[in-house]
Scaffold this motif. Structure first.
Motif, PDB file in Angstrom:
ATOM      1  N   UNK A   1       0.835  -1.210   0.000  1.00  0.00           N
ATOM      2  CA  UNK A   1       0.000   0.000   0.000  1.00  0.00           C
ATOM      3  C   UNK A   1       0.874   1.267   0.000  1.00  0.00           C
ATOM      4  N   UNK A   2       1.316   1.687  -1.169  1.00  0.00           N
ATOM      5  CA  UNK A   2       2.210   2.836  -1.273  1.00  0.00           C
ATOM      6  C   UNK A   2       1.559   4.115  -0.774  1.00  0.00           C
ATOM      7  N   UNK A   3       0.252   4.265  -0.974  1.00  0.00           N
ATOM      8  CA  UNK A   3      -0.428   5.466  -0.474  1.00  0.00           C
ATOM      9  C   UNK A   3      -0.273   5.588   1.039  1.00  0.00           C
ATOM     10  N   UNK A   4      -0.404   4.455   1.742  1.00  0.00           N
ATOM     11  CA  UNK A   4      -0.270   4.456   3.196  1.00  0.00           C
ATOM     12  C   UNK A   4       1.155   4.825   3.605  1.00  0.00           C
ATOM     13  N   UNK A   5       2.135   4.322   2.866  1.00  0.00           N
ATOM     14  CA  UNK A   5       3.520   4.687   3.154  1.00  0.00           C
ATOM     15  C   UNK A   5       3.725   6.195   3.026  1.00  0.00           C
ATOM     16  N   UNK A   6       3.176   6.767   1.982  1.00  0.00           N
ATOM     17  CA  UNK A   6       3.323   8.203   1.757  1.00  0.00           C
ATOM     18  C   UNK A   6       2.592   9.015   2.821  1.00  0.00           C
ATOM     19  N   UNK A   7       1.374   8.619   3.131  1.00  0.00           N
ATOM     20  CA  UNK A   7       0.594   9.358   4.116  1.00  0.00           C
ATOM     21  C   UNK A   7       1.242   9.335   5.496  1.00  0.00           C
TER      22      UNK A   7
ATOM     23  N   UNK B   1       4.400   8.930   6.000  1.00  0.00           N
ATOM     24  CA  UNK B   1       5.794   9.355   5.822  1.00  0.00           C
ATOM     25  C   UNK B   1       6.770   8.257   6.261  1.00  0.00           C
ATOM     26  N   UNK B   2       6.474   7.038   5.802  1.00  0.00           N
ATOM     27  CA  UNK B   2       7.319   5.888   6.113  1.00  0.00           C
ATOM     28  C   UNK B   2       8.382   5.747   5.034  1.00  0.00           C
ATOM     29  N   UNK B   3       9.599   5.550   5.454  1.00  0.00           N
ATOM     30  CA  UNK B   3      10.699   5.352   4.509  1.00  0.00           C
ATOM     31  C   UNK B   3      10.865   3.859   4.261  1.00  0.00           C
ATOM     32  N   UNK B   4      10.876   3.463   3.019  1.00  0.00           N
ATOM     33  CA  UNK B   4      11.059   2.072   2.626  1.00  0.00           C
ATOM     34  C   UNK B   4      12.416   1.974   1.943  1.00  0.00           C
ATOM     35  N   UNK B   5      13.258   1.097   2.462  1.00  0.00           N
ATOM     36  CA  UNK B   5      14.601   0.975   1.897  1.00  0.00           C
ATOM     37  C   UNK B   5      14.870  -0.475   1.572  1.00  0.00           C
ATOM     38  N   UNK B   6      15.278  -0.731   0.366  1.00  0.00           N
ATOM     39  CA  UNK B   6      15.618  -2.081  -0.044  1.00  0.00           C
ATOM     40  C   UNK B   6      17.039  -2.426   0.367  1.00  0.00           C
ATOM     41  N   UNK B   7      17.313  -3.717   0.430  1.00  0.00           N
ATOM     42  CA  UNK B   7      18.651  -4.184   0.776  1.00  0.00           C
ATOM     43  C   UNK B   7      19.054  -5.279  -0.204  1.00  0.00           C
ATOM     44  N   UNK B   8      20.351  -5.418  -0.380  1.00  0.00           N
ATOM     45  CA  UNK B   8      20.865  -6.487  -1.227  1.00  0.00           C
ATOM     46  C   UNK B   8      20.803  -7.792  -0.454  1.00  0.00           C
ATOM     47  N   UNK B   9      20.401  -8.829  -1.107  1.00  0.00           N
ATOM     48  CA  UNK B   9      20.344 -10.138  -0.473  1.00  0.00           C
ATOM     49  C   UNK B   9      21.023 -11.140  -1.401  1.00  0.00           C
ATOM     50  N   UNK B  10      21.008 -12.362  -1.020  1.00  0.00           N
ATOM     51  CA  UNK B  10      21.631 -13.398  -1.826  1.00  0.00           C
ATOM     52  C   UNK B  10      20.570 -14.168  -2.573  1.00  0.00           C
ATOM     53  N   UNK B  11      20.975 -14.785  -3.692  1.00  0.00           N
ATOM     54  CA  UNK B  11      20.004 -15.552  -4.463  1.00  0.00           C
ATOM     55  C   UNK B  11      19.692 -16.873  -3.759  1.00  0.00           C
ATOM     56  N   UNK B  12      18.657 -17.531  -4.218  1.00  0.00           N
ATOM     57  CA  UNK B  12      18.187 -18.742  -3.545  1.00  0.00           C
ATOM     58  C   UNK B  12      19.226 -19.854  -3.564  1.00  0.00           C
ATOM     59  N   UNK B  13      20.057 -19.921  -4.599  1.00  0.00           N
ATOM     60  CA  UNK B  13      21.101 -20.950  -4.650  1.00  0.00           C
ATOM     61  C   UNK B  13      22.113 -20.746  -3.527  1.00  0.00           C
ATOM     62  N   UNK B  14      22.508 -19.507  -3.275  1.00  0.00           N
ATOM     63  CA  UNK B  14      23.461 -19.218  -2.198  1.00  0.00           C
ATOM     64  C   UNK B  14      22.860 -19.565  -0.835  1.00  0.00           C
TER      65      UNK B  14
END
Length: 80
Positions: free
Chosen positions: A4-10, A12-25
């Motif tokens: 729900x991006x509208x809720x994030x904006x309303x 004022x929540x910051x969403x930050x992605x992170x690097x992860x490993x692939x399923x094989x790793x």
């Protein structure tokens, strides 16, 4: 899963992605841990019930306590 991006904006929540490993790793890491080749269990130096979380956090925060390597909280069993 819809996000729900509208809720994030309303809110004022910051969403930050992170690097992860692939399923094989991840599969290889799980296989290594399950192999018993390395004593990963010995890395856990302290275990606390969830009810003792404050005491566990104090231990982790105590810079003078050099005897802790990994502190684990375990959920309390559900009665009944």
């Amino acid at each position: 899963t819809p996000l729900p991006l509208d809720l994030l904006l309303l809110k004022e929540i910051r969403l930050q992605g992170v690097f992860s490993f692939d399923s094989d790793a991840v599969r290889r890491a799980i296989a290594l841990a399950a192999s018993g080749r390395f004593p990963f269990e010995e890395l856990i130096t302290h275990r606390f019930d969830l009810a003792d979380a404050e005491r566990a956090l104090r231990l982790v925060a105590d810079a003078s306590s050099g005897d802790r390597l990994k502190v684990v909280l375990t959920p309390s069993p559900i009665d009944g």
